[in-house]
Write an enzyme that holds these catalytic residues in place. Structure first.
Site, PDB file in Angstrom:
ATOM      1  N   ASN A 136      -6.244 -49.800  18.853  1.00  0.00           N
ATOM      2  CA  ASN A 136      -5.759 -51.081  19.362  1.00  0.00           C
ATOM      3  C   ASN A 136      -4.490 -51.475  18.623  1.00  0.00           C
ATOM      4  O   ASN A 136      -4.522 -52.077  17.560  1.00  0.00           O
ATOM      5  CB  ASN A 136      -6.861 -52.146  19.212  1.00  0.00           C
ATOM      6  CG  ASN A 136      -6.413 -53.498  19.719  1.00  0.00           C
ATOM      7  OD1 ASN A 136      -5.232 -53.730  19.939  1.00  0.00           O
ATOM      8  ND2 ASN A 136      -7.367 -54.405  19.895  1.00  0.00           N
ATOM      9  N   PHE A 137      -3.335 -51.112  19.193  1.00  0.00           N
ATOM     10  CA  PHE A 137      -2.037 -51.500  18.649  1.00  0.00           C
ATOM     11  C   PHE A 137      -1.431 -52.589  19.526  1.00  0.00           C
ATOM     12  O   PHE A 137      -0.213 -52.693  19.648  1.00  0.00           O
ATOM     13  CB  PHE A 137      -1.073 -50.302  18.627  1.00  0.00           C
ATOM     14  CG  PHE A 137      -1.489 -49.204  17.680  1.00  0.00           C
ATOM     15  CD1 PHE A 137      -2.339 -49.460  16.614  1.00  0.00           C
ATOM     16  CD2 PHE A 137      -0.995 -47.914  17.847  1.00  0.00           C
ATOM     17  CE1 PHE A 137      -2.696 -48.437  15.749  1.00  0.00           C
ATOM     18  CE2 PHE A 137      -1.356 -46.894  16.975  1.00  0.00           C
ATOM     19  CZ  PHE A 137      -2.210 -47.144  15.920  1.00  0.00           C
ATOM     20  N   CYS A 139      -3.184 -56.011  20.381  1.00  0.00           N
ATOM     21  CA  CYS A 139      -3.600 -57.409  20.354  1.00  0.00           C
ATOM     22  C   CYS A 139      -2.462 -58.278  19.818  1.00  0.00           C
ATOM     23  O   CYS A 139      -2.009 -58.085  18.687  1.00  0.00           O
ATOM     24  CB  CYS A 139      -4.845 -57.541  19.484  1.00  0.00           C
ATOM     25  SG  CYS A 139      -5.488 -59.204  19.484  1.00  0.00           S
ATOM     26  N   CYS A 347       6.230 -64.215  65.927  1.00  0.00           N
ATOM     27  CA  CYS A 347       6.868 -65.331  65.212  1.00  0.00           C
ATOM     28  C   CYS A 347       6.208 -66.660  65.583  1.00  0.00           C
ATOM     29  O   CYS A 347       6.021 -66.962  66.751  1.00  0.00           O
ATOM     30  CB  CYS A 347       8.350 -65.367  65.560  1.00  0.00           C
ATOM     31  SG  CYS A 347       9.198 -66.810  64.901  1.00  0.00           S
ATOM     32  N   CYS A 353      12.167 -68.158  57.223  1.00  0.00           N
ATOM     33  CA  CYS A 353      13.155 -67.083  57.081  1.00  0.00           C
ATOM     34  C   CYS A 353      14.559 -67.663  57.204  1.00  0.00           C
ATOM     35  O   CYS A 353      15.462 -67.302  56.454  1.00  0.00           O
ATOM     36  CB  CYS A 353      12.920 -66.013  58.139  1.00  0.00           C
ATOM     37  SG  CYS A 353      12.890 -66.654  59.824  1.00  0.00           S
TER      38      CYS A 353
HETATM   39  C1  LIG Z   1     -10.759 -62.199  26.090  1.00  0.00           C
HETATM   40  C2  LIG Z   1     -10.053 -60.899  25.929  1.00  0.00           C
HETATM   41  C3  LIG Z   1     -10.257 -60.168  24.763  1.00  0.00           C
HETATM   42  C4  LIG Z   1      -9.633 -58.966  24.615  1.00  0.00           C
HETATM   43  N1  LIG Z   1      -9.901 -58.253  23.508  1.00  0.00           N
HETATM   44  C5  LIG Z   1      -9.356 -57.029  23.347  1.00  0.00           C
HETATM   45  C6  LIG Z   1      -9.725 -56.219  22.264  1.00  0.00           C
HETATM   46  O1  LIG Z   1     -10.543 -56.573  21.432  1.00  0.00           O
HETATM   47  N2  LIG Z   1      -9.159 -55.014  22.156  1.00  0.00           N
HETATM   48  C7  LIG Z   1      -8.249 -54.552  23.059  1.00  0.00           C
HETATM   49  O2  LIG Z   1      -7.767 -53.419  22.925  1.00  0.00           O
HETATM   50  N3  LIG Z   1      -7.882 -55.292  24.112  1.00  0.00           N
HETATM   51  C8  LIG Z   1      -8.429 -56.520  24.280  1.00  0.00           C
HETATM   52  N4  LIG Z   1      -8.108 -57.257  25.381  1.00  0.00           N
HETATM   53  C9  LIG Z   1      -7.121 -56.739  26.338  1.00  0.00           C
HETATM   54  C10 LIG Z   1      -7.786 -56.023  27.519  1.00  0.00           C
HETATM   55  O3  LIG Z   1      -8.486 -54.891  27.088  1.00  0.00           O
HETATM   56  C11 LIG Z   1      -6.739 -55.546  28.542  1.00  0.00           C
HETATM   57  O4  LIG Z   1      -5.839 -54.659  27.923  1.00  0.00           O
HETATM   58  C12 LIG Z   1      -5.943 -56.685  29.142  1.00  0.00           C
HETATM   59  O5  LIG Z   1      -6.765 -57.791  29.361  1.00  0.00           O
HETATM   60  C13 LIG Z   1      -5.242 -56.295  30.451  1.00  0.00           C
HETATM   61  O6  LIG Z   1      -6.143 -55.912  31.462  1.00  0.00           O
HETATM   62  P1  LIG Z   1      -6.638 -56.916  32.633  1.00  0.00           P
HETATM   63  O7  LIG Z   1      -5.430 -57.459  33.280  1.00  0.00           O
HETATM   64  O8  LIG Z   1      -7.514 -56.068  33.511  1.00  0.00           O
HETATM   65  O9  LIG Z   1      -7.429 -57.992  31.950  1.00  0.00           O
HETATM   66  C14 LIG Z   1      -8.736 -58.482  25.584  1.00  0.00           C
HETATM   67  C15 LIG Z   1      -8.542 -59.217  26.738  1.00  0.00           C
HETATM   68  C16 LIG Z   1      -9.209 -60.407  26.920  1.00  0.00           C
HETATM   69  C17 LIG Z   1      -9.016 -61.181  28.183  1.00  0.00           C
HETATM   70  S1  SF4 Z   2       9.440 -66.749  58.722  1.00  0.00           S
HETATM   71 FE1  SF4 Z   2      10.796 -66.581  60.460  1.00  0.00          FE
HETATM   72  S2  SF4 Z   2      10.072 -64.771  61.536  1.00  0.00           S
HETATM   73 FE2  SF4 Z   2       8.425 -65.395  60.163  1.00  0.00          FE
HETATM   74  S3  SF4 Z   2       7.137 -66.703  61.435  1.00  0.00           S
HETATM   75 FE3  SF4 Z   2       8.563 -68.029  60.342  1.00  0.00          FE
HETATM   76  S4  SF4 Z   2      10.266 -68.290  61.776  1.00  0.00           S
HETATM   77 FE4  SF4 Z   2       9.095 -66.531  62.493  1.00  0.00          FE
END
Ligand SMILES: Cc1cc2nc3c(=O)[nH]c(=O)nc-3n(C[C@H](O)[C@H](O)[C@H](O)COP(=O)(O)O)c2cc1C
Ligand code: SF4
Ligand SMILES: Cc1cc2nc3c(=O)[nH]c(=O)nc-3n(C[C@H](O)[C@H](O)[C@H](O)COP(=O)(O)OP(=O)(O)OC[C@H]3O[C@@H](n4cnc5c(N)ncnc54)[C@H](O)[C@@H]3O)c2cc1C
Ligand code: SF4
Ligand code: SF4
Lengths: 441, 462
Positions: A136-137, A139, A347, A353
């Protein structure tokens, strides 16, 4: 049925869906439930050194952003590594691995950046018969203030050094988990490779402040009126994570280094996209924390059906297939000319758009015809930018149509040339090589 | 003890107390903050939004919905009130399915428009509950304007005139302000005495004196008003009721639907309002539907609307017709009243001619039907209850130009009593507002003095 079995640096699992090191993998109770639900593997919640465990805050540790119906789009946390006793964790890991021999059990580790600390913990982990370790590099909060986690991941020399110790003192496969809080993720990845890592995994969480309470003026989550940056994850980080995965997958120095893709993976499609960009498998945290472990059923079934439909029999059939198509801007084909085209049948006349193009882009969409609201692309103004497609609320209503070679581009009044031509040879390039470069394969 | 739905004749207290309460509660449960935010998120923030064009008061709908979506309901309320100071009532009573929501692009996309009316109610309810006033009066101009009729048209005109710094005296024949908001709109559309709360909210701007129980044509003349005031606005609605022209119309049990509805609206306890066991309502508009539904809600056993033309000709919207059907009202078409049957002076039935179109004319087919009933409500249209006091009429209404000017200089008119527009609350509001703008231009002259410029609300003052 497609074959979803995964072999990641020799670690086998029945499918490529692992739970990332985080609360879902903090104890045997959760991991047992995860395996029952069908997850292919877990990376156990990061272990620290022996002795009194770390303590977490006792106030809120999460912050979030939501869509209108409180759909969770991004999650932020200030949780530290496991706050449970090392021996308890090791005992549980051993038991779980014994109970589930066909699943991957990888143990995440973070100890102080000195050789003795790593040398001390590695045999303890090895004794559990876990399948591998993840360093784990990444956190980005709390632990990094103590010189660990992202504080290591941000210094390539440290990354290389620690990986080297791990390879030296352990027979287990080593996965180096990278932090996204760097300007160029290839540098720590190259360092990990130089140190002999078996794989990298990414991303860990991104430094973030998710909100500010406008009454107390405290960042959220607020701990007694103060907040600190946390780590951002969930659907919102997926694009950032995918870019980093692709960068490592196509870098000359790290090409071929196995990657475990992490960051915002919520559905089978997210997983397939990471894998197409070069990830050998994927890890999930926030999606499981949002919906529970059952989502893996959707992931397995979705990936299966997609693979069957496309004729991919095994994961290898599509892993990395998108990597060669990720290139540098300078190699994009400037002779590829598209025009937006609105399907008048679909549309609904919301006019988004028009106003997007009119106010902020190229004044290429009409607003009326014969006094009636009518939205149509003016081909002689359209630069093919695709903004209208992205703001249109109707699926497939606006198409980007490529002009065939030989056709006239109404905007430039030039005939579309058939050949590929990029910026390197463009006459407007102030530093032309005058020799057209092709992207490296 | 409830009298029961089967009691013969016209009787009060047919239902148990709890049933009344349930029957006359809010038709649409108001949104809470979360529902409002989710619904607001459905809005596409359209360019040149068709919903806005369809609103007779041209409320900036995409803007106010975006303000709700971003947790700024007071900003939303101000956006609404800028165009429609009775936005609270309109949110409750507008036939949105024929106005803004019909035009919503989501209607075209999926048949489910953004619920604009409900969102409008959400925002305006918050502002009114907090008594948040957005407008200050401009410095006094010294000009005095008489507004006759304190219905939607009159209130809207009075508010805009007061904003401009004019001094307004509002006369109304009734004991309360609000017009049909107070005496006509169905009970379940405006619960909790909302009409009076809204009147208080609107008149709180100041500069408006209301004189109740004084009627034009009885207590004063138009000429007197013209002499005393710098301008006059007529918003007297349609106080008269068209005659049935059926035999026996004078029998006990034949009543005007609008009077029945007014009684119901004014009743302290709806249980005290008597209704027949079998009710027939004659007409095809909103009034007919409202009288029929409310008869049913009071516990009438059977309620039948008889309309002399086909479904497609009915003025009541599809939504209103469906609502009636869902409450158990039956709607019969191509039937025209011929004779009221009575015994001992009391209604016992109604004989009707079957009708058909013949060369563009409605004619009886020669066949008839008798519907037994003990109460008959007439809802065949309202008419101007004034001879106009010297202003030109057209088609039974006061003739006005696009700005609400009548044939008499210094006299404006708007709302139901005037030509143009549908007879809806929201059109009355629009016409009152536009007439006020016209009056202001006339009073101040073309060069609007700095003194009389509209004082904007919090928005520009920041
Ligand atoms: C509450 C929480 C705790 C986490 N703790 C760790 C941890 O202890 N070690 C680690 O490598 N990553 C930790 N992570 C990171 C997750 O492993 C992961 O890399 C990150 O959340 C991105 O993935 P996701 O978008 O699916 O959540 C943690 C993430 C969350 C939300
Ligand atoms: S963004 Fe433009 S093309 Fe798309 S539904 Fe609205 S008016 Fe029609
Ligand atoms: C039963 C019924 C249900 C309705 N339901 C709906 C609905 O759901 N949605 C909708 O949009 N519209 C509805 N309408 C129509 C809507 O109520 C009217 O279009 C609207 O009220 C017109 O406003 P106004 O100000 O022109 O007139 P009114 O609301 O009729 O107000 C006129 C005012 O002038 C006063 N007045 C009259 N004559 C004199 C006089 N000589 N001197 C002094 N004062 C006088 C009256 O007392 C009254 O207060 C309904 C109408 C009826 C009858
Ligand atoms: S006033 Fe009526 S028509 Fe206009 S937006 Fe409001 S609800 Fe819709
Ligand atoms: S038409 Fe519908 S989606 Fe468009 S602005 Fe109006 S309410 Fe919103």
């Amino acid at each position: 049925m497609a074959d979803l079995r995964n072999n990641f640096v020799g670690i086998k699992s029945p499918n490529p869906f692992w739970l990332a090191s985080a609360p879902p993998t903090d104890k045997a109770y959760n991991v047992e439930r995860a395996f029952k639900a069908g997850w292919g593997g877990v990376v156990w919640k990061t272990l620290g050194e022996a002795g009194p465990p770390v303590v977490n805050v006792n106030g809120p540790r999460y912050g979030a952003i939501w869509g209108a119906d409180r759909r969770l789009l991004g999650l932020n946390n200030i949780e530290l590594i496991t706050d449970r006793d090392l021996q308890t964790n090791l005992r549980e890991i051993k038991q779980v691995k014994m109970n589930w021999p066909d699943r991957a059990v990888v143990v995440s580790i973070m100890v102080p950046c000195d050789e003795e600390s790593w040398k001390a913990i590695l045999p303890l982990v090895e004794e559990t018969e876990a399948d591998g370790i993840e360093l784990n590099f990444g956190c980005p909060h709390g632990m990094s203030e103590r010189g660990m986690g992202a504080a290591v991941g941000q210094v390539p020399e440290y990354v290389e050094m620690v990986v080297r110790w791990c390879k030296q003192y352990s027979r287990m496969p080593v996965i180096t988990k990278l932090t996204p809080n760097v300007t160029d993720v290839r540098r720590p990845a190259r360092a990990a490779k130089a140190g002999g890592t078996d794989a990298v995994s990414l991303i860990n969480t991104i430094n973030s402040i998710t909100g500010v309470d406008l009454d107390s003026f405290s960042p959220t989550p607020s701990i007694d009126g103060k907040g600190t940056h946390g780590g951002y994850c969930g659907p919102a980080v997926k694009p950032i994570a995918m870019h980093m995965v692709a960068d490592i997958a196509r870098d000359a120095e790290t090409r071929g280094l196995p990657i475990s893709g992490i960051g915002g993976i919520t559905t089978w499609r997210d997983a397939a996209e990471f894998m197409a960009l070069g990830a050998g498998n994927v890890q999930v945290c926030t999606a499981a924390m949002t919906y529970g472990f059952k989502i893996v059923e959707e992931m397995i079934s979705g990936l299966n059906n997609w693979m069957d439909e496309k004729g991919h029999r095994t994961l290898e059939d599509f892993v990395g297939r998108a990597t060669p198509n990720v290139t540098d801007w300078q190699y994009l084909n400037l002779n590829y000319i598209t025009k937006a085209r609105i399907d008048q049948e679909l549309c609904i006349k919301c006019g988004r758009c028009h106003i997007a193009c009119e106010d902020t882009s190229h004044q290429a969409i009409t607003k009326e015809l014969n006094g009636k609201r009518h939205f149509e692309v003016l081909e002689d103004e359209c630069v093919g930018c695709n903004l209208c497609v992205n703001v249109c609320p109707v699926d497939n209503c606006i198409d980007m149509v490529a002009l065939e070679p030989g056709m006239l581009d109404q905007r430039t009044k030039k005939v579309v040339a058939p050949e590929y031509a990029n910026w390197t040879s463009h006459p407007n390039n102030p530093m032309p090589t005058h020799k057209k470069l092709e992207p490296a394969e | 003890m409830a009298n029961g739905v089967l009691k013969e004749g016209i009787a009060a207290g047919r239902l148990a107390a709890g049933e009344y309460q349930q029957n006359f509660s809010d038709l649409h449960v108001p949104f809470d903050a979360h529902e409002a935010r989710v619904e607001a998120d459905r809005c596409y923030f359209c360019f040149d939004a068709p919903c806005m064009t369809a609103c007779p008061t041209s409320i900036d709908i995409p803007l106010f919905i975006r303000e709700i979506a971003t947790d700024n309901p007071l900003g939303a309320a101000e956006t609404i009130f800028d165009q429609n100071i009775l936005g609270g009532m309109c949110a409750r009573v507008c036939p949105t399915e024929q106005l803004c929501e019909e035009a919503c692009v989501r209607m075209e996309a999926e048949g489910k428009p953004v619920q604009i009316g409900q969102l409008q109610r959400y925002a305006t309810d918050i502002a009114i509950a907090e008594d948040r006033q957005f407008y200050e009066r401009a410095p006094e101009t010294g000009k005095r304007v008489a507004v006759v009729g304190a219905g939607p048209a009159g209130l809207s005109a009075a508010h805009r005139l007061a904003r401009y710094g004019h001094d307004v005296v509002m006369y109304d024949a009734h004991a309360k302000s609000g017009g049909l908001n107070e005496y006509g709109i169905a009970t379940y559309k405006t619960t909790g005495n909302f009409a009076q709360r809204e009147v208080d909210y609107v008149t709180a701007i100041g500069g408006i004196t209301t004189v109740h129980g004084k009627a034009l044509g009885h207590d004063f003349t138009l000429a007197q008003l013209s002499a005393e005031f710098d301008a006059v606005f007529l918003g007297i609605g349609l106080g008269g009721v068209n005659a049935l022209r059926a035999e026996g119309e004078t029998a006990a049990g034949v009543a005007n639907a609008v009077d029945f509805i007014a009684d119901l609206r004014q009743a302290k306890d709806v249980a005290s309002v008597p209704v027949g066991r079998r009710v027939v309502v004659i007409g095809g508009g909103m009034t007919a539907v409202d009288a029929a539904i409310q008869s049913k809600l009071l516990g009438a056993e059977s309620v039948t609307i008889c309309y002399r033309r086909g479904k497609e000709n009915m003025n009541a919207s599809g939504f209103e017709q469906d609502l009636a059907a869902s409450k158990g009202v039956s709607i019969r078409h191509w039937l025209s009243p011929k004779r009221v049957l009575s015994e001992g002076g009391k209604v016992v039935g109604l004989e009707l001619d079957y009708t058909r179109m013949d060369g563009g004319k409605l004619v009886p087919t020669g066949e008839t039907v008798i519907i037994p009933c003990d109460q008959i409500f007439k809802a065949i249209g309202q008419s101007l209850a004034s001879d106009g006091e010297g202003v030109d009429l057209m088609g039974g209404k006061i003739a006005v130009d696009g700005e609400g000017r009548t044939s008499v200089s210094g006299v404006w008119a708007g709302g139901d009593c005037a030509t143009g527009g549908d007879d809806l609350t929201v059109t009355a509001v629009a016409e009152g507002r536009d007439a006020a703008e016209s009056i202001h231009r006339a009073l101040i002259g073309s060069g609007i003095t700095a003194q009389a410029r509209l004082v904007e609300g919090a928005r520009t003052h920041g």
